[in-house]
Structures are given as structure tokens and as C-alpha cells.
Motif scaffolding. Structure first.
Motif, PDB file in Angstrom:
ATOM      1  N   GLN A  65       1.117  -1.175  -0.012  1.00 42.89           N
ATOM      2  CA  GLN A  65       0.154   0.038  -0.018  1.00 42.89           C
ATOM      3  C   GLN A  65       0.807   1.223   0.052  1.00 42.89           C
ATOM      4  O   GLN A  65       0.321   2.218  -0.911  1.00 42.89           O
ATOM      5  CB  GLN A  65      -1.070   0.060   1.372  1.00 42.89           C
ATOM      6  N   ASP A  66       1.968   1.160   0.488  1.00 40.11           N
ATOM      7  CA  ASP A  66       2.836   2.410   0.931  1.00 40.11           C
ATOM      8  C   ASP A  66       3.978   2.685  -0.338  1.00 40.11           C
ATOM      9  O   ASP A  66       4.589   3.616  -0.035  1.00 40.11           O
ATOM     10  CB  ASP A  66       3.196   2.378   2.678  1.00 40.11           C
ATOM     11  N   TYR A  67       4.183   1.386  -0.917  1.00 35.44           N
ATOM     12  CA  TYR A  67       5.357   1.792  -1.607  1.00 35.44           C
ATOM     13  C   TYR A  67       5.148   2.105  -3.040  1.00 35.44           C
ATOM     14  O   TYR A  67       4.111   1.986  -3.605  1.00 35.44           O
ATOM     15  CB  TYR A  67       5.952   0.087  -1.672  1.00 35.44           C
ATOM     16  N   PRO A  68       6.095   3.070  -3.873  1.00 36.72           N
ATOM     17  CA  PRO A  68       7.298   3.393  -2.965  1.00 36.72           C
ATOM     18  C   PRO A  68       6.834   4.775  -2.319  1.00 36.72           C
ATOM     19  O   PRO A  68       6.065   5.649  -2.737  1.00 36.72           O
ATOM     20  CB  PRO A  68       8.137   3.683  -4.025  1.00 36.72           C
ATOM     21  N   ALA A  69       7.602   4.969  -1.246  1.00 38.70           N
ATOM     22  CA  ALA A  69       7.177   6.265  -0.117  1.00 38.70           C
ATOM     23  C   ALA A  69       8.469   7.327  -0.238  1.00 38.70           C
ATOM     24  O   ALA A  69       8.304   8.220   0.028  1.00 38.70           O
ATOM     25  CB  ALA A  69       6.942   5.998   1.208  1.00 38.70           C
ATOM     26  N   ARG A  70       9.422   6.852  -1.257  1.00 32.72           N
ATOM     27  CA  ARG A  70      10.730   7.642  -1.171  1.00 32.72           C
ATOM     28  C   ARG A  70      11.457   7.245  -2.487  1.00 32.72           C
ATOM     29  O   ARG A  70      10.893   6.003  -3.179  1.00 32.72           O
ATOM     30  CB  ARG A  70      11.743   7.401  -0.018  1.00 32.72           C
ATOM     31  N   PRO A  71      12.635   7.927  -3.026  1.00 28.17           N
ATOM     32  CA  PRO A  71      13.219   7.566  -4.296  1.00 28.17           C
ATOM     33  C   PRO A  71      13.787   6.086  -4.171  1.00 28.17           C
ATOM     34  O   PRO A  71      13.953   5.521  -2.814  1.00 28.17           O
ATOM     35  CB  PRO A  71      14.491   8.671  -4.147  1.00 28.17           C
ATOM     36  N   ILE A  72      13.960   5.389  -5.085  1.00 25.92           N
ATOM     37  CA  ILE A  72      14.550   4.217  -5.571  1.00 25.92           C
ATOM     38  C   ILE A  72      15.810   4.264  -5.970  1.00 25.92           C
ATOM     39  O   ILE A  72      15.948   4.949  -7.099  1.00 25.92           O
ATOM     40  CB  ILE A  72      13.609   3.303  -6.061  1.00 25.92           C
ATOM     41  N   THR A  73      16.860   3.477  -5.626  1.00 24.47           N
ATOM     42  CA  THR A  73      18.277   3.579  -6.170  1.00 24.47           C
ATOM     43  C   THR A  73      18.206   2.463  -7.116  1.00 24.47           C
ATOM     44  O   THR A  73      18.153   1.249  -6.747  1.00 24.47           O
ATOM     45  CB  THR A  73      19.281   3.381  -4.968  1.00 24.47           C
ATOM     46  N   LEU A  74      18.687   2.504  -8.221  1.00 19.68           N
ATOM     47  CA  LEU A  74      18.910   1.521  -9.201  1.00 19.68           C
ATOM     48  C   LEU A  74      20.494   1.331  -9.457  1.00 19.68           C
ATOM     49  O   LEU A  74      21.081   2.305 -10.113  1.00 19.68           O
ATOM     50  CB  LEU A  74      18.336   1.665 -10.506  1.00 19.68           C
ATOM     51  N   VAL A  75      21.137   0.435  -8.941  1.00 17.45           N
ATOM     52  CA  VAL A  75      22.559   0.298  -8.780  1.00 17.45           C
ATOM     53  C   VAL A  75      23.107  -0.145 -10.232  1.00 17.45           C
ATOM     54  O   VAL A  75      22.402  -1.348 -10.601  1.00 17.45           O
ATOM     55  CB  VAL A  75      23.113  -0.354  -7.810  1.00 17.45           C
ATOM     56  N   VAL A  76      23.866   0.367 -10.966  1.00 11.75           N
ATOM     57  CA  VAL A  76      24.387  -0.286 -12.099  1.00 11.75           C
ATOM     58  C   VAL A  76      25.867  -0.580 -12.004  1.00 11.75           C
ATOM     59  O   VAL A  76      26.694   0.605 -11.259  1.00 11.75           O
ATOM     60  CB  VAL A  76      24.402   0.951 -13.424  1.00 11.75           C
ATOM     61  N   PRO A  77      26.396  -1.782 -11.829  1.00 14.23           N
ATOM     62  CA  PRO A  77      27.554  -2.082 -11.446  1.00 14.23           C
ATOM     63  C   PRO A  77      28.896  -1.900 -12.402  1.00 14.23           C
ATOM     64  O   PRO A  77      29.834  -2.763 -12.347  1.00 14.23           O
ATOM     65  CB  PRO A  77      27.340  -3.632 -11.216  1.00 14.23           C
ATOM     66  N   PHE A  78      28.534  -0.821 -13.062  1.00 12.65           N
ATOM     67  CA  PHE A  78      29.820  -0.242 -13.915  1.00 12.65           C
ATOM     68  C   PHE A  78      29.777   1.066 -13.932  1.00 12.65           C
ATOM     69  O   PHE A  78      28.762   1.771 -13.444  1.00 12.65           O
ATOM     70  CB  PHE A  78      29.485  -0.987 -15.451  1.00 12.65           C
ATOM     71  N   PRO A  79      30.930   1.653 -14.377  1.00  8.54           N
ATOM     72  CA  PRO A  79      31.246   3.168 -14.578  1.00  8.54           C
ATOM     73  C   PRO A  79      30.074   3.805 -15.379  1.00  8.54           C
ATOM     74  O   PRO A  79      29.385   3.304 -16.285  1.00  8.54           O
ATOM     75  CB  PRO A  79      32.446   3.560 -14.872  1.00  8.54           C
ATOM     76  N   ALA A  80      29.775   4.982 -15.237  1.00 14.19           N
ATOM     77  CA  ALA A  80      28.899   5.856 -16.096  1.00 14.19           C
ATOM     78  C   ALA A  80      29.613   5.855 -17.662  1.00 14.19           C
ATOM     79  O   ALA A  80      30.571   5.930 -17.919  1.00 14.19           O
ATOM     80  CB  ALA A  80      28.778   7.329 -15.794  1.00 14.19           C
ATOM     81  N   GLY A  81      28.423   5.855 -18.472  1.00 17.41           N
ATOM     82  CA  GLY A  81      28.928   6.223 -19.749  1.00 17.41           C
ATOM     83  C   GLY A  81      28.725   4.866 -20.832  1.00 17.41           C
ATOM     84  O   GLY A  81      28.816   5.094 -21.880  1.00 17.41           O
TER      85      GLY A  81
END
Length: 358
Positions: free
Chosen positions: A60-76
Motif C-alpha cells: 500500500q505504501d510503496y514506494p514512499a521515497r526514491p528508489i536507487t537503481l545500482v549499475v555495477p559499472f562506471p557511467a557512460g
């Protein structure tokens, strides 16, 4: 028994019931108060609350705040670009920001292990791909996670072909010419790779299938490796189509073949390895999302529903297809089966080659 079946309804059914509850609430309010009654909105809210009260609190409450999506590699890189396309769409659908966080290192194992050991509350999820879940657990003796036990699969995003790519100075223009040249010059042809990636494993599978010897040159990231390939310091690499497309178009690199059974629409003149050198050859990069094991089933299903909707949306599909990727929506169970199948395939290759990374 029937009561137990109701309590353990899968997440998709739970959210479907919630939607129907809201629809019934609106209908009931209209019948009780009339469509023009000023109190109708209050009745709607009250009746919807009655119907949705039975839902799990987390759902019922989800999501109540931002979610972090982890990418296991450097940006780009290609992984990062795909994650941001999906995150942008899911943010709008969930009503909360999905924030991409890049954590590179050890072929993606550091971030993958961290998420596996993280809090299973649905607020940290992971972008996965063939290397991190299906290759690294065998390639790295201390990877620190089990792809079947330590994650709750959310769903597939899609797959993308890799491309067998060479520097233009290498005197070959077809896979068969590469095989002939490598056999005539043992050890002279080298290839760049990031340990644990599908690029490394696909190259090794190609070398084994054709009986050639290649010199391995490992890199910490694709950025430096591609730079050396363009500069002619590395003979060849197997890279995702989206990563090399621009350099192939400008002539800085030459595409010998794609690794999937069918040709790519973005490189229609480039043959497949299967048709030009190794019949039956097939290797695709598969992407998906997972959460830590123990995450509420209702939350996993909510994320899965939104991921499926995002992947099949015209906006995301078009962007993926333009990058050479094929969107594929799946349920958590379907993705779990995919992980199991792919891990069995690639771990067998790693073991047979006796490859290990520290």
C-alpha cells in the motif's frame, strides 16, 4: 484452504484487485450519492480505503521515497545508458524518482555483492546482465553471491547482440579470414576485454570453436579498452552493438560479425558468426532487474508490473531498438528461469576453460 489461497495471492492479482476496488468504490459512491453530489469524493476515498485495507502494508505504501537503481559499472557505457532509459520511464510510472547510481569494479561483482547483502526493502535494486549473474559467480572464486539464492528477480529488460570488431589495420574482413590469419600467426592476434563480461566469454567461445589462439589483454573498463582498439593497440574485441555502432559507421572500427543467430537491422550487411564461421553459434547480452532476496513479494510484483509496462511502452521500445537492443518483458518467474539457464551455460564454459579472476 481457500482463505490461505486468498492471503497468498500473487502480487499481480493484488494490484489488480486494488484497481478493481477503486473502480467499485467510484461506482458505489455514484449510486449512493449521485454523480453531482458534493460529498462523492469523500465517499469514494472511504470506500476505496475499505477495499484496499486488505492489501499488505508494504504494498500500500510503496514506494514512499526514491528508489536507487545500482549499475555495477562506471557511467557512460551501454549498461548505464539502458538503465537510465528504464529508470526515467519507471520514475514517472511509480510516482517516485528511480535514481541511477554507478558502482564499478571487479567486473561488476563489487556492486552486485553489495546489493545482494543490502536491505530487502525495495528501495535498492540492481541492473543485471549476463556477466554479473551468469559468468562472474564461477569466474571469481570470491564473488560473494549466489545468482539463484541471493536475489529476487524482477524481470527482463531485453537482449542485445555483440559484435566481433577489429581494428581496420588487421588484414581480415570476414570471420573465416580472421580464423585463417590467427592460425597462420599463432599468438599474434590479441583481444581486449573486461574480466567477467560477455565479451570475454564470447571471444573465448569463438576461439575454442574455431581452434585459434588469442593473446588476452584485460582492462578495468571498456572505455580504455575501446580507446586502445581504436588506436590499434588491440587487434579485436567483442562489444555490444550500441557501444561500437558509431565508430563502425565512421570507419574507425570494422565489424566482422554479430554474435546472435540473426543479423542486426542496424548492421544489415554484417553477417552472423553462425552463418560465416561457426554454425549454431549464439551469444546475446541479456539485461534485467533484481532486488535483494527477501524483498516483499508484493513489492517485487509492483516493480515487475511497472518494468513490464516500461519495456513495452512505445518510448522505451523505440529507444532500445534504435540502440540495437530487443525489448523483452517477463515475469519474475520467467526471469528466474532465464538466469538459471544462462548461468548453467556460461559457468560450464568458464570451468571448461579453467578461467579464474582474483
Amino acid at each position: 484452504m481457500k482463505r490461505r489461497e486468498f492471503i497468498t495471492l500473487p502480487g499481480a492479482a493484488v494490484w489488480s484487485l486494488a484497481l478493481r476496488a477503486q473502480q467499485r468504490a467510484k461506482l458505489a459512491a455514484s449510486e449512493l450519492l449521485g454523480s453531482g453530489a458534493a460529498a462523492a469524493p469523500i465517499a469514494v476515498a472511504a470506500l476505496a480505503a475499505i477495499f484496499t485495507a486488505a492489501l499488505p502494508v508494504a504494498a500500500q505504501d510503496y514506494p514512499a521515497r526514491p528508489i536507487t537503481l545500482v549499475v555495477p559499472f562506471p557511467a557512460g557505457g551501454g549498461n548505464d545508458a539502458l538503465a537510465r532509459v528504464v529508470a526515467e520511464k519507471m520514475s514517472r510510472m511509480l510516482g517516485q524518482q528511480v535514481v541511477v547510481e554507478n558502482r564499478g569494479g571487479a567486473g561488476g561483482t563489487i556492486a552486485t555483492r553489495a546489493v545482494a547483502k543490502g536491505t530487502p526493502d525495495g528501495y535498492t535494486i540492481l541492473l543485471t546482465y549476463t556477466g554479473t549473474l551468469c559468468i562472474n559467480p564461477t569466474l571469481y572464486p570470491n564473488a560473494g553471491y549466489d545468482p539463484r539464492k541471493d536475489f529476487a528477480p524482477i524481470g527482463l529488460i531485453g537482449w542485445q547482440p555483440s559484435v566481433l570488431t577489429v581494428h581496420p589495420s588487421l588484414p581480415v574482413r570476414t570471420p573465416s579470414e580472421l580464423v585463417a590469419y590467427a592460425k597462420a600467426n599463432p599468438g599474434k592476434v590479441n583481444y581486449g576485454f573486461v574480466p567477467g563480461t560477455i565479451g570475454q566469454m564470447t571471444t573465448e567461445m569463438f576461439a575454442r570453436s574455431t581452434g585459434i589462439e588469442l593473446t588476452r589483454i584485460p582492462y578495468k573498463g571498456n572505455g580504455q579498452a575501446i580507446g586502445d582498439l581504436i588506436g590499434g593497440h588491440v587487434s579485436m574485441m567483442v562489444l555490444s552493438l550500441s557501444t561500437i555502432l558509431g565508430n563502425v559507421k565512421t570507419g574507425k572500427l570494422f565489424a566482422l560479425a554479430v554474435t546472435t543467430p540473426d543479423r542486426s537491422k542496424l548492421l544489415p550487411d554484417v553477417p552472423t558468426i553462425a552463418e560465416s564461421a561457426v554454425p549454431g553459434f549464439s551469444a546475446a547480452i541479456r539485461y534485467g532487474l533484481v532486488a535483494p532476496a527477501g524483498t516483499s513479494a508484493a513489492i517485487v510484483e509492483r516493480l515487475s508490473l511497472e518494468l513490464r509496462a516500461a519495456v513495452m511502452s512505445e518510448e522505451v521500445r523505440e529507444r532500445m531498438l534504435n540502440e540495437g537492443a530487443q525489448p523483452v518483458a517477463s515475469t519474475p518467474a520467467e526471469y528466474a528461469a532465464e538466469i538459471d539457464s544462462e548461468e548453467r551455460r556460461w559457468s560450464a564454459l568458464v570451468k571448461s576453460l579453467n578461467l579464474k579472476m582474483e
